[in-house]
Design an enzyme around this catalytic site. Structure first.
Site, PDB file in Angstrom:
ATOM      1  N   ASP A  69      -4.847   4.967  -9.197  1.00 11.21           N
ATOM      2  CA  ASP A  69      -4.566   4.992 -10.640  1.00 11.21           C
ATOM      3  C   ASP A  69      -5.316   6.131 -11.312  1.00 11.21           C
ATOM      4  OD1 ASP A  69      -2.834   2.869 -10.626  1.00 11.21           O
ATOM      5  OD2 ASP A  69      -4.262   1.407 -11.416  1.00 11.21           O
TER       6      ASP A  69
ATOM      7  N   GLY B  29       2.741  -5.135  -6.468  1.00  8.80           N
ATOM      8  CA  GLY B  29       2.410  -6.562  -6.515  1.00  8.80           C
ATOM      9  C   GLY B  29       3.582  -7.433  -6.123  1.00  8.80           C
TER      10      GLY B  29
ATOM     11  N   THR C 142       2.218   1.734  -3.490  1.00 10.83           N
ATOM     12  CA  THR C 142       1.174   2.304  -4.345  1.00 10.83           C
ATOM     13  C   THR C 142       1.047   3.802  -4.119  1.00 10.83           C
ATOM     14  OG1 THR C 142      -0.079   0.226  -4.331  1.00 10.83           O
ATOM     15  CG2 THR C 142      -1.275   2.219  -4.920  1.00 10.83           C
TER      16      THR C 142
ATOM     17  N   ARG D 274       3.729  -9.985  -2.874  1.00 12.46           N
ATOM     18  CA  ARG D 274       4.083 -11.405  -2.991  1.00 12.46           C
ATOM     19  C   ARG D 274       5.269 -11.755  -2.100  1.00 12.46           C
ATOM     20  NH1 ARG D 274       7.837 -13.602  -6.068  1.00 12.46           N
ATOM     21  NH2 ARG D 274       8.053 -11.718  -7.352  1.00 12.46           N
TER      22      ARG D 274
ATOM     23  N   ASP E 263      -5.325   0.658  -5.103  1.00 11.94           N
ATOM     24  CA  ASP E 263      -4.557   0.733  -6.340  1.00 11.94           C
ATOM     25  C   ASP E 263      -5.397   1.299  -7.481  1.00 11.94           C
ATOM     26  OD1 ASP E 263      -2.105   0.004  -7.908  1.00 11.94           O
ATOM     27  OD2 ASP E 263      -3.526  -1.281  -8.949  1.00 11.94           O
TER      28      ASP E 263
ATOM     29  N   ASP F  90       3.334   0.512 -10.156  1.00  8.58           N
ATOM     30  CA  ASP F  90       2.089  -0.237 -10.317  1.00  8.58           C
ATOM     31  C   ASP F  90       2.372  -1.731 -10.384  1.00  8.58           C
ATOM     32  OD1 ASP F  90      -0.684  -0.073 -10.452  1.00  8.58           O
ATOM     33  OD2 ASP F  90      -0.686  -0.322 -12.622  1.00  8.58           O
TER      34      ASP F  90
ATOM     35  N   ASP G 180       0.831  -1.202   0.000  1.00  8.23           N
ATOM     36  CA  ASP G 180       0.000   0.000   0.000  1.00  8.23           C
ATOM     37  C   ASP G 180       0.870   1.259   0.000  1.00  8.23           C
ATOM     38  OD1 ASP G 180      -2.150  -1.654   0.068  1.00  8.23           O
ATOM     39  OD2 ASP G 180      -2.622  -1.329   2.186  1.00  8.23           O
ATOM     40  N   ALA G 181       1.970   1.213   0.743  1.00  9.69           N
ATOM     41  CA  ALA G 181       2.888   2.352   0.769  1.00  9.69           C
ATOM     42  C   ALA G 181       3.535   2.544  -0.598  1.00  9.69           C
ATOM     43  CB  ALA G 181       3.962   2.136   1.831  1.00  9.69           C
TER      44      ALA G 181
END
Length: 207
Positions: A98, A76, A38, A80, A94, A72, A35-36
């Site tokens: 965007d 992800g 993003t 992961r 996200d 972006d 989140d950070a």
């Protein structure tokens, strides 16, 4: 016929993931979550677009924004590697940010055209911004109604590529490429809105 807008991204994503994995591992090691990442990517895009584009630094702005757009993919990778995977909140954040980043890019270009007293191209770029937002809204609203609208010529990746490439080469002195890119995006985005409205209409007629 549905347009496979993800074909190019499917080819590039594995390579970009391998490139970004070391950075993602370093961020996870420092306790930085997806989140950070993003939020940082969006903030960097917004600041770069509203700083460099209005100043006429199109090439620098496009290159810096491209770096932040890669966040972006990086969020992800961080999710992961951190063992958290994707989350509903992360997907919402996200997608929402965007839209903020996209608006900032086109707002920066609008300010660039205004600074050069090019009212026509400022209006065309505004059309790109509005139509791009409608493209995303049409899909989200359709899915909220249990329908699908995953079709169109001008999805977000295509819009970003055209806008940033046109801005970059315009800054290098290539004539007419930025106005041509904005006209192309405006037409393609409006056409995509029409495609999505039509596909939703067809689905509602079948019910």
């Amino acid at each position: 016929m549905a347009y496979d807008r993800t074909a190019m991204l499917k080819l590039l994503r594995p390579a970009m993931t391998r490139i970004l994995t070391p950075l993602g591992r370093a961020l996870v090691g420092r306790g930085i979550g997806p989140d950070a990442v993003t939020a940082i990517g969006t903030l960097g895009t917004v600041v770069s677009a509203l700083l460099f584009f209005p100043m006429g630094q199109l090439t620098v702005g496009a290159l810096v924004i491209t770096v932040f757009v890669l966040f972006d993919l990086l969020d992800g990778v961080v999710a992961r590697l951190g063992g958290k995977g994707g989350s509903t909140w992360g997907a919402f954040l996200d997608s929402t940010l965007d839209r903020v980043a996209d608006a900032a890019i086109f707002a920066g270009l609008i300010l660039y055209f205004i600074s050069r007293h090019d009212t026509l191209m400022a209006a065309v770029t505004l059309a790109c911004l509005i139509a791009g937002a409608l493209v995303s809204y049409a899909k989200a609203r359709a899915e909220g109604l249990g329908l699908t609208a995953d079709v169109g010529l001008a999805e977000r990746p295509e819009r970003l590529v055209v806008a940033l490439v046109a801005a970059c080469f315009s800054g290098l002195g290539v004539p007419y490429i930025l106005p041509a890119g904005m006209w192309l995006l405006a037409a393609a985005s409006l056409f995509t809105v029409g495609q999505r409205v039509w596909i939703v209409y067809q689905q509602t007629r079948e019910r």
